[in-house]
Design a protein around this motif. Structure first.
Motif, mmCIF file in Angstrom:
data_model
loop_
_atom_site.group_PDB
_atom_site.id
_atom_site.type_symbol
_atom_site.label_atom_id
_atom_site.label_comp_id
_atom_site.label_asym_id
_atom_site.label_seq_id
_atom_site.Cartn_x
_atom_site.Cartn_y
_atom_site.Cartn_z
ATOM 1 N N THR A 123 0.803 -1.208 0.000
ATOM 2 C CA THR A 123 0.000 0.000 0.000
ATOM 3 C C THR A 123 0.841 1.265 0.000
ATOM 4 N N ALA A 124 2.089 1.188 0.469
ATOM 5 C CA ALA A 124 2.927 2.383 0.521
ATOM 6 C C ALA A 124 3.135 3.000 -0.860
ATOM 7 N N LYS A 125 3.019 2.192 -1.914
ATOM 8 C CA LYS A 125 3.235 2.728 -3.251
ATOM 9 C C LYS A 125 2.186 3.777 -3.609
ATOM 10 N N ASN A 126 1.031 3.728 -2.963
ATOM 11 C CA ASN A 126 -0.056 4.657 -3.276
ATOM 12 C C ASN A 126 -0.230 5.743 -2.218
ATOM 13 N N MET A 127 0.740 5.883 -1.357
ATOM 14 C CA MET A 127 0.600 6.853 -0.275
ATOM 15 C C MET A 127 0.629 8.276 -0.800
ATOM 16 N N ARG A 128 -0.249 9.088 -0.248
ATOM 17 C CA ARG A 128 -0.285 10.513 -0.566
ATOM 18 C C ARG A 128 0.577 11.247 0.456
ATOM 19 N N VAL A 129 1.623 11.881 -0.050
ATOM 20 C CA VAL A 129 2.668 12.449 0.799
ATOM 21 C C VAL A 129 2.723 13.957 0.625
ATOM 22 N N ALA A 130 3.032 14.645 1.715
ATOM 23 C CA ALA A 130 3.256 16.095 1.667
ATOM 24 C C ALA A 130 4.503 16.441 2.469
ATOM 25 N N LEU A 131 5.080 17.579 2.150
ATOM 26 C CA LEU A 131 6.276 18.073 2.829
ATOM 27 C C LEU A 131 5.995 19.449 3.406
ATOM 28 N N LEU B 161 7.849 3.058 6.492
ATOM 29 C CA LEU B 161 6.832 2.469 5.630
ATOM 30 C C LEU B 161 6.404 1.098 6.145
ATOM 31 N N SER B 162 7.365 0.322 6.613
ATOM 32 C CA SER B 162 7.043 -0.976 7.197
ATOM 33 C C SER B 162 6.192 -0.813 8.454
ATOM 34 N N ALA B 163 6.532 0.173 9.288
ATOM 35 C CA ALA B 163 5.774 0.418 10.519
ATOM 36 C C ALA B 163 4.328 0.783 10.207
ATOM 37 N N ILE B 164 4.137 1.611 9.184
ATOM 38 C CA ILE B 164 2.783 2.017 8.786
ATOM 39 C C ILE B 164 2.004 0.831 8.238
ATOM 40 N N GLU B 165 2.620 0.076 7.346
ATOM 41 C CA GLU B 165 1.911 -1.008 6.681
ATOM 42 C C GLU B 165 1.635 -2.188 7.601
ATOM 43 N N HIS B 166 2.564 -2.467 8.525
ATOM 44 C CA HIS B 166 2.438 -3.668 9.344
ATOM 45 C C HIS B 166 2.210 -3.375 10.821
ATOM 46 N N ASP B 167 1.929 -2.121 11.147
ATOM 47 C CA ASP B 167 1.516 -1.705 12.481
ATOM 48 C C ASP B 167 2.509 -2.101 13.576
ATOM 49 N N HIS B 168 3.755 -1.656 13.403
ATOM 50 C CA HIS B 168 4.737 -1.781 14.473
ATOM 51 C C HIS B 168 5.389 -0.414 14.675
ATOM 52 N N LEU B 169 6.036 -0.223 15.803
ATOM 53 C CA LEU B 169 6.699 1.048 16.060
ATOM 54 C C LEU B 169 7.952 1.159 15.209
ATOM 55 N N PRO B 170 8.232 2.336 14.652
ATOM 56 C CA PRO B 170 9.472 2.513 13.899
ATOM 57 C C PRO B 170 10.681 2.513 14.829
ATOM 58 N N VAL B 171 11.853 2.349 14.249
ATOM 59 C CA VAL B 171 13.073 2.230 15.055
ATOM 60 C C VAL B 171 13.369 3.515 15.827
#
Length: 453
Positions: free
Chosen positions: A34-42, A384-394
């Protein structure tokens, strides 16, 4: 907005089909899902904001739909550069005010690369609008701002990766696995951290008229409104305590966070510091040119030292950490690490990892830090892994809060000339009401501090 949260059963059932982060890295940092379709802003389209975004775009086909910056020159330049890198070739929507951007777009991920005094409000507003975050460090410029971000992240169930990318630096990951985790240092009871870069600008520029392309009032936001004496970009703002946490809270936070990660440390039991402007007294800069801080744990002291003058203690490690054990010593920096055993044993050395062949476009990007690009890419993949698989980022927001607040407390200790003991549950400095009042800075009207007492 796409729902990236998986319940535990779905996660376990799908685990065998999911590429782990290490596998993704082994396959050349590709990413699927799903990360490939993420809508991102800066938010904050200057040097490092763009650099972070470009590293994300290198590892995932995200859609950069909007950017905001109070400098219209930054905004136009960033829009053009992003369109050249996007598969769609679309120029993102451009905004001066990030609040309008958040109101007009449904975003999955927001990157924040603004000056430090803006991090907290923008982070909380972005999470409230539904976005996950890549948040540059430090997370705040007072202790209770950091507490407010952590609370918001948990309330809105958003992943926040803090830009302390030493945790994703290949050669330091190797040091953790080969030296720390294998117990080669023995009992560790002392750590030294330092920065001897001459990075305190300390000039005396004349006052100027604010240029038409910059909204200086909005740039200042909740901070005190200093008389305009030239563009704050390029590091001038970093030399003022009005906008940041000095060199201890900038460079020191990186090294302290790396040490905490390597040694699995949480909050220090006591923090003390001394220092001030000892040498470079001729300019406007308000950050300390000399500072020593001690972060105390049980049977362990982590000592920070910076000077913006003179020579480094070790020219090979001008910005570094040194971890001392009774069986050996580990020296680490952004450029390399080395393990030096006591007595018999093999020295271990490893240099920084570059990825010039994998990402040749790095060589053409102005001002890129080639030695940190691989770490930032891995940091993005971990998020991206944390978002997709619901774990805390490093570099989860709680870790960013601890490292940021500890350095701020060192500054407060230097200011008050006494040690401080912070209680993160009660949000007070123990038996020190004067210090407790300093945990929360005053905001310039009409901006309101996000932490409610």
């Amino acid at each position: 907005m796409a729902d990236f949260n998986l319940n535990r059963r779905q996660f376990i059932q799908g685990a065998t089909a999911v590429l782990t982060l290490s596998a993704l890295q082994a396959k050349g940092l590709s990413f699927t899902g799903t990360a490939k379709n993420m809508r991102v802003a800066l938010i904050g389209a200057g040097w490092y904001g763009k650099s972070d975004l470009f590293r994300l775009m290198q590892v995932s086909d995200v859609q950069v739909v909007a950017i905001s910056d109070v400098d219209s020159n930054h905004l136009q330049e960033a829009g053009k550069l992003i369109s050249e890198r996007q598969i769609s070739r679309k120029v993102p929507a451009l905004y001066k005010d990030y609040r309008k951007m958040l109101a007009n777009h449904q975003l999955d991920l927001v990157l924040i690369g603004t000056p430090d005094h803006w991090h907290t409000l923008q982070a909380i507003d972005a999470m409230r609008a539904g976005a996950h975050l890549y948040l540059q460090k430090p997370v705040s410029i007072d202790v209770l701002e950091g507490a407010a971000i952590l609370s918001a992240a948990r309330k809105y169930n958003k992943k926040v990766q803090v830009g302390t990318q030493r945790r994703s630096t290949p050669h330091l990951i190797d040091a953790k696995k080969r030296v720390i985790d294998q117990g080669l240092l023995g009992k560790i009871s002392h750590v030294e951290m330092c920065c001897y870069y001459h990075m305190r600008m300390n000039g005396n520029p004349l006052l100027e008229r604010v240029p038409d392309f910059l909204d200086y009032d909005l740039w200042t936001g909740p901070a005190p409104l200093r008389p305009y004496d030239g563009l704050p970009h390029g590091g001038w703002w970093r030399t003022f305590m009005e906008y940041g946490n000095g060199i201890t809270g900038d460079m020191g936070m990186h090294m302290f966070d790396a040490v905490r990660w390597l040694l699995q440390l949480k909050w220090p039991k006591k923090i003390s510091a001394t220092g001030g402007i000892y040498v470079q007294k001729e300019g406007k800069s308000t950050i300390a040119d000399t500072q020593t801080a001690i972060f105390e744990y049980d049977d362990l002291n982590c000592v920070w030292q910076h000077r913006t003058w003179g020579t480094p203690a070790d020219p090979e490690y001008p910005w570094a950490f040194i971890i001392y054990g009774d069986k050996g010593t580990l020296k680490g920096s952004v450029m390399k690490y080395e393990f030096i055993p006591i007595g018999k044993g093999d020295r271990i050395l490893q240099d920084v990892v570059y990825e010039k062949e994998k990402f040749p476009e790095d060589l053409k990007e102005p001002r890129i830090e080639l030695h940190t690009a691989p770490a930032t890419r891995r940091h993005m993949l971990d998020l991206l892994s944390a978002i997709e698989h619901d774990h805390l980022p490093v570099a989860d927001i709680e870790e960013g809060y601890i490292s940021t607040a500890s350095c701020i407390l060192a500054n407060l200790s230097m200011q008050l000339n006494r040690p401080l003991v912070y209680d993160p549950q009660k949000k007070i400095c123990v038996d020190d009401p004067e210090a407790t009042k300093l945990l929360r800075k005053s905001y310039r009207a009409p901006w309101q501090h996000p932490y409610r007492i």
